[in-house]
Motif scaffolding. Sequence first.
Motif, PDB file in Angstrom:
ATOM      1  N   ASP A 263      25.483  72.540  39.978  1.00 12.71           N
ATOM      2  CA  ASP A 263      25.859  72.297  41.379  1.00 12.71           C
ATOM      3  C   ASP A 263      26.764  71.083  41.538  1.00 12.71           C
ATOM      4  OD1 ASP A 263      24.167  70.180  40.938  1.00 12.71           O
ATOM      5  OD2 ASP A 263      22.608  70.837  42.328  1.00 12.71           O
ATOM      6  N   GLY A 264      27.261  70.526  40.453  1.00 13.60           N
ATOM      7  CA  GLY A 264      28.216  69.425  40.524  1.00 13.60           C
ATOM      8  C   GLY A 264      27.576  68.052  40.392  1.00 13.60           C
ATOM      9  N   ARG A 265      26.235  67.984  40.531  1.00 15.48           N
ATOM     10  CA  ARG A 265      25.591  66.684  40.372  1.00 15.48           C
ATOM     11  C   ARG A 265      25.543  66.311  38.894  1.00 15.48           C
ATOM     12  NH1 ARG A 265      19.887  67.247  42.545  1.00 15.48           N
ATOM     13  NH2 ARG A 265      20.210  69.314  41.666  1.00 15.48           N
ATOM     14  N   THR A 266      25.177  65.049  38.633  1.00 14.96           N
ATOM     15  CA  THR A 266      25.023  64.620  37.244  1.00 14.96           C
ATOM     16  C   THR A 266      23.720  63.836  37.112  1.00 14.96           C
ATOM     17  OG1 THR A 266      26.227  62.576  37.695  1.00 14.96           O
ATOM     18  CG2 THR A 266      27.506  64.395  36.742  1.00 14.96           C
ATOM     19  N   ALA A 267      23.223  63.764  35.891  1.00 17.57           N
ATOM     20  CA  ALA A 267      22.066  62.899  35.597  1.00 17.57           C
ATOM     21  C   ALA A 267      22.459  62.030  34.408  1.00 17.57           C
ATOM     22  CB  ALA A 267      20.848  63.747  35.254  1.00 17.57           C
ATOM     23  N   GLU A 268      22.343  60.724  34.599  1.00 15.36           N
ATOM     24  CA  GLU A 268      22.730  59.801  33.526  1.00 15.36           C
ATOM     25  C   GLU A 268      21.495  59.354  32.757  1.00 15.36           C
ATOM     26  OE1 GLU A 268      24.168  58.920  36.762  1.00 15.36           O
ATOM     27  OE2 GLU A 268      25.842  60.195  36.166  1.00 15.36           O
ATOM     28  N   GLY A 269      21.669  59.104  31.478  1.00 10.71           N
ATOM     29  CA  GLY A 269      20.554  58.605  30.687  1.00 10.71           C
ATOM     30  C   GLY A 269      21.065  57.879  29.452  1.00 10.71           C
ATOM     31  N   SER A 270      20.134  57.212  28.769  1.00  7.59           N
ATOM     32  CA  SER A 270      20.517  56.619  27.481  1.00  7.59           C
ATOM     33  C   SER A 270      20.524  57.707  26.413  1.00  7.59           C
ATOM     34  CB  SER A 270      19.533  55.509  27.095  1.00  7.59           C
ATOM     35  OG  SER A 270      18.220  56.044  26.968  1.00  7.59           O
ATOM     36  N   HIS A 271      19.645  58.714  26.590  1.00  5.14           N
ATOM     37  CA  HIS A 271      19.532  59.820  25.635  1.00  5.14           C
ATOM     38  C   HIS A 271      19.263  61.115  26.401  1.00  5.14           C
ATOM     39  CE1 HIS A 271      18.482  56.275  23.242  1.00  5.14           C
ATOM     40  NE2 HIS A 271      18.806  56.969  22.153  1.00  5.14           N
ATOM     41  N   CYS A 272      19.534  62.227  25.725  1.00  6.17           N
ATOM     42  CA  CYS A 272      19.208  63.527  26.309  1.00  6.17           C
ATOM     43  C   CYS A 272      18.477  64.357  25.264  1.00  6.17           C
ATOM     44  CB  CYS A 272      20.501  64.219  26.731  1.00  6.17           C
ATOM     45  SG  CYS A 272      20.225  65.908  27.255  1.00  6.17           S
ATOM     46  N   LEU A 273      17.394  64.967  25.690  1.00  6.63           N
ATOM     47  CA  LEU A 273      16.649  65.855  24.788  1.00  6.63           C
ATOM     48  C   LEU A 273      16.822  67.290  25.275  1.00  6.63           C
ATOM     49  CD1 LEU A 273      14.553  66.548  22.578  1.00  6.63           C
ATOM     50  CD2 LEU A 273      12.778  66.030  24.237  1.00  6.63           C
ATOM     51  N   MET A 274      17.336  68.135  24.406  1.00  8.51           N
ATOM     52  CA  MET A 274      17.561  69.531  24.769  1.00  8.51           C
ATOM     53  C   MET A 274      16.339  70.361  24.380  1.00  8.51           C
ATOM     54  SD  MET A 274      20.530  69.435  26.133  1.00  8.51           S
ATOM     55  CE  MET A 274      20.728  71.193  26.386  1.00  8.51           C
ATOM     56  N   ALA A 275      15.752  71.050  25.347  1.00  7.14           N
ATOM     57  CA  ALA A 275      14.590  71.900  25.061  1.00  7.14           C
ATOM     58  C   ALA A 275      14.777  73.197  25.842  1.00  7.14           C
ATOM     59  CB  ALA A 275      13.304  71.191  25.473  1.00  7.14           C
ATOM     60  N   VAL A 276      15.736  73.990  25.368  1.00  2.45           N
ATOM     61  CA  VAL A 276      16.129  75.181  26.124  1.00  2.45           C
ATOM     62  C   VAL A 276      15.811  76.468  25.361  1.00  2.45           C
ATOM     63  CG1 VAL A 276      17.867  74.075  27.583  1.00  2.45           C
ATOM     64  CG2 VAL A 276      18.525  74.859  25.309  1.00  2.45           C
ATOM     65  N   GLY A 277      14.738  76.427  24.595  1.00  2.00           N
ATOM     66  CA  GLY A 277      14.269  77.656  23.962  1.00  2.00           C
ATOM     67  C   GLY A 277      14.603  77.757  22.484  1.00  2.00           C
ATOM     68  N   SER A 278      14.175  78.864  21.903  1.00  2.00           N
ATOM     69  CA  SER A 278      14.304  79.057  20.455  1.00  2.00           C
ATOM     70  C   SER A 278      15.013  80.374  20.148  1.00  2.00           C
ATOM     71  CB  SER A 278      12.921  79.137  19.814  1.00  2.00           C
ATOM     72  OG  SER A 278      12.220  77.952  20.025  1.00  2.00           O
ATOM     73  N   ILE A 279      15.673  80.387  19.008  1.00  4.27           N
ATOM     74  CA  ILE A 279      16.376  81.580  18.517  1.00  4.27           C
ATOM     75  C   ILE A 279      15.704  81.989  17.202  1.00  4.27           C
ATOM     76  CG2 ILE A 279      18.608  82.447  17.669  1.00  4.27           C
ATOM     77  CD1 ILE A 279      18.996  81.570  20.466  1.00  4.27           C
ATOM     78  N   PRO A 280      15.373  83.269  17.032  1.00  6.26           N
ATOM     79  CA  PRO A 280      14.702  83.661  15.777  1.00  6.26           C
ATOM     80  C   PRO A 280      15.626  83.507  14.563  1.00  6.26           C
ATOM     81  CG  PRO A 280      15.325  85.598  17.069  1.00  6.26           C
ATOM     82  CD  PRO A 280      15.615  84.404  17.934  1.00  6.26           C
ATOM     83  N   ASN A 281      15.034  83.121  13.441  1.00  4.07           N
ATOM     84  CA  ASN A 281      15.803  83.002  12.192  1.00  4.07           C
ATOM     85  C   ASN A 281      15.847  84.375  11.522  1.00  4.07           C
ATOM     86  OD1 ASN A 281      16.011  80.195  12.499  1.00  4.07           O
ATOM     87  ND2 ASN A 281      14.059  79.850  11.464  1.00  4.07           N
ATOM     88  N   THR A 282      16.705  85.245  12.049  1.00  2.00           N
ATOM     89  CA  THR A 282      16.751  86.603  11.492  1.00  2.00           C
ATOM     90  C   THR A 282      18.157  87.013  11.068  1.00  2.00           C
ATOM     91  OG1 THR A 282      16.882  87.410  13.770  1.00  2.00           O
ATOM     92  CG2 THR A 282      14.708  87.477  12.716  1.00  2.00           C
ATOM     93  N   ALA A 283      19.142  86.122  11.316  1.00  2.00           N
ATOM     94  CA  ALA A 283      20.516  86.486  10.958  1.00  2.00           C
ATOM     95  C   ALA A 283      20.728  86.275   9.458  1.00  2.00           C
ATOM     96  CB  ALA A 283      21.501  85.631  11.756  1.00  2.00           C
ATOM     97  N   GLY A 284      21.515  87.116   8.858  1.00  2.00           N
ATOM     98  CA  GLY A 284      21.909  86.931   7.456  1.00  2.00           C
ATOM     99  C   GLY A 284      20.799  87.139   6.451  1.00  2.00           C
ATOM    100  N   LEU A 285      19.709  87.787   6.882  1.00  4.48           N
ATOM    101  CA  LEU A 285      18.561  87.993   5.976  1.00  4.48           C
ATOM    102  C   LEU A 285      18.569  89.374   5.330  1.00  4.48           C
ATOM    103  CD1 LEU A 285      15.476  86.568   7.935  1.00  4.48           C
ATOM    104  CD2 LEU A 285      16.394  85.737   5.790  1.00  4.48           C
ATOM    105  N   GLY A 286      19.558  90.186   5.666  1.00  8.99           N
ATOM    106  CA  GLY A 286      19.606  91.556   5.128  1.00  8.99           C
ATOM    107  C   GLY A 286      18.553  92.457   5.747  1.00  8.99           C
TER     108      GLY A 286
END
Length: 472
Positions: free
Chosen positions: A260-283
Amino acid sequence: MPTVTRVVIVGGGPGGYEAALVAAQHGGEVTVVDRDGAGGSAVLTDCVPSKTLIATAEVMTLAAESAGLGVRFGGAAASADAVGVDVASVNARVKQLALAQSGDIRARLERDGVRWVEGVGRLDGPGCVVAETAAGAVERIDADVVLVATGAHPRVLPDAVPDGGRILSWDQVYDLAELPERLVVVGSGVTGAEFASAYQALGSQVVLVSSRDRVLPGEDPDAAEVLEEVFRRRGMQVLSRSRATRVRRVPDGVVVELADGRTAEGSHCLMAVGSIPNTAGLGLEEAGVRLGPGGFVEVDRVSRTAARGVYAAGDCTGVLMLASVAAMQGRIAMWHALGEAVSPLTLSSVSSNVFTDPEIATVGVTQRDMDAGEINAVAVKLPLATNARAKMQGLHDGFVKLICRRDTRIVVGGVVVAPKASELVFPVALAVEHRLTVDEVAATFTVYPSLSGSIAEAARRLRRVTATSASP
Ligand SMILES: Cc1cc2nc3c(=O)[nH]c(=O)nc-3n(C[C@H](O)[C@H](O)[C@H](O)COP(=O)(O)OP(=O)(O)OC[C@H]3O[C@@H](n4cnc5c(N)ncnc54)[C@H](O)[C@@H]3O)c2cc1C
């Protein structure tokens, strides 16, 4: 099949190592191929480290709230300045504990005769795993049974790529030498909420960016409401209905840009936006394994994939991303593969916990199931503030919710919001698993005074409610 079944497991997390123990106990010739270490992400980067960090955060919360109970440190009530944390030693302890736990698991596996291969594995058809070691050696391992238990990794947004310095994924926080002064946590699911709660207790200012109306959108709405209220009361800034689109580094911190155009400032940012399965390139698909939406391996309730002899367990299946479920899927796979009696996986009695302060523990049927009319059930919620022990301990936030079927009065679910809810939910889980009625729970002695007294009291209330609602 030869007389000894050759089992090859790709991935040594809870899904893989618990399966390996079962397979070895049942006479299999077992090899585990893993690239990171025994215990997998659960032990090395996810559950064990986060819960170890949270153990320190819990002590900080106790100290911060001790003034009301008359505790003084050197004559003074605890204040943010008087109680501090040495993040470098906390993180050193976290890493040491995780490595020790991984070492214990590896030793146990080897004692049970499991062969451990350090390397990256992939399938070459359904009956062969190719392992490539860090030194570049390649080993082909023939298998009668293959278990894929490769887990998942943090999802990365293209405009917010973790750099390990200021923009962090959850497995990078343990390299911080100092406490983030102002931490912006992006994502208010279980992982985001746990880290937001922990860092706030450790002394960081925390901004929690939530794309939904409320934190913990997947949890019991009453529980999420309590938690959000506690977060705000303790000074956390919760930005609801705010989607982060980009995270920028600036000279002394980060700027999180919102849709929406706002911002949040911080000293650090932690990304916790979900997980992706480790299934690529495994045949996997080449071996006949079917992948579903999001790349998760499709499995049935005994962990079979679409390829004969190939099973899968844990986060790579996306069934329910918990260490306990991964372990059970892995055990079930091996019991099934090795011809043992096996009950298919049921999720209706899985207990889970959000390790925030207060904790949120849940088992069985949910409020959402009830509200959606999926079950004819009734719930009673008792605020913790009505419990004698909670009053003595100065606990105000939280509740016990018990859910039973309206007709049979069998307990089918419950939610506990309290410190150590993860321990308190066990009697509810026992009731759900063993189909106890509210009469049976109500007739069970509890210690006076105790928080678990509220569970029996909720059962007594449910008896009354169901008696009334059953009458014409
Ligand atoms: C921050 C956080 C905290 C959590 N806390 C809890 C908690 O408190 N309780 C709980 O129940 N759950 C918790 N979870 C979820 C839990 O960590 C997972 O459900 C669990 O790790 C799944 O186990 P797994 O065996 O499927 O995979 P993992 O534990 O991810 O293990 C998979 C292993 O496979 C290896 N691997 C992957 N690909 C290959 C390959 N090609 N070749 C060789 N090896 C490979 C990986 O390196 C890893 O060692 C948490 C998750 C996160 C993110």
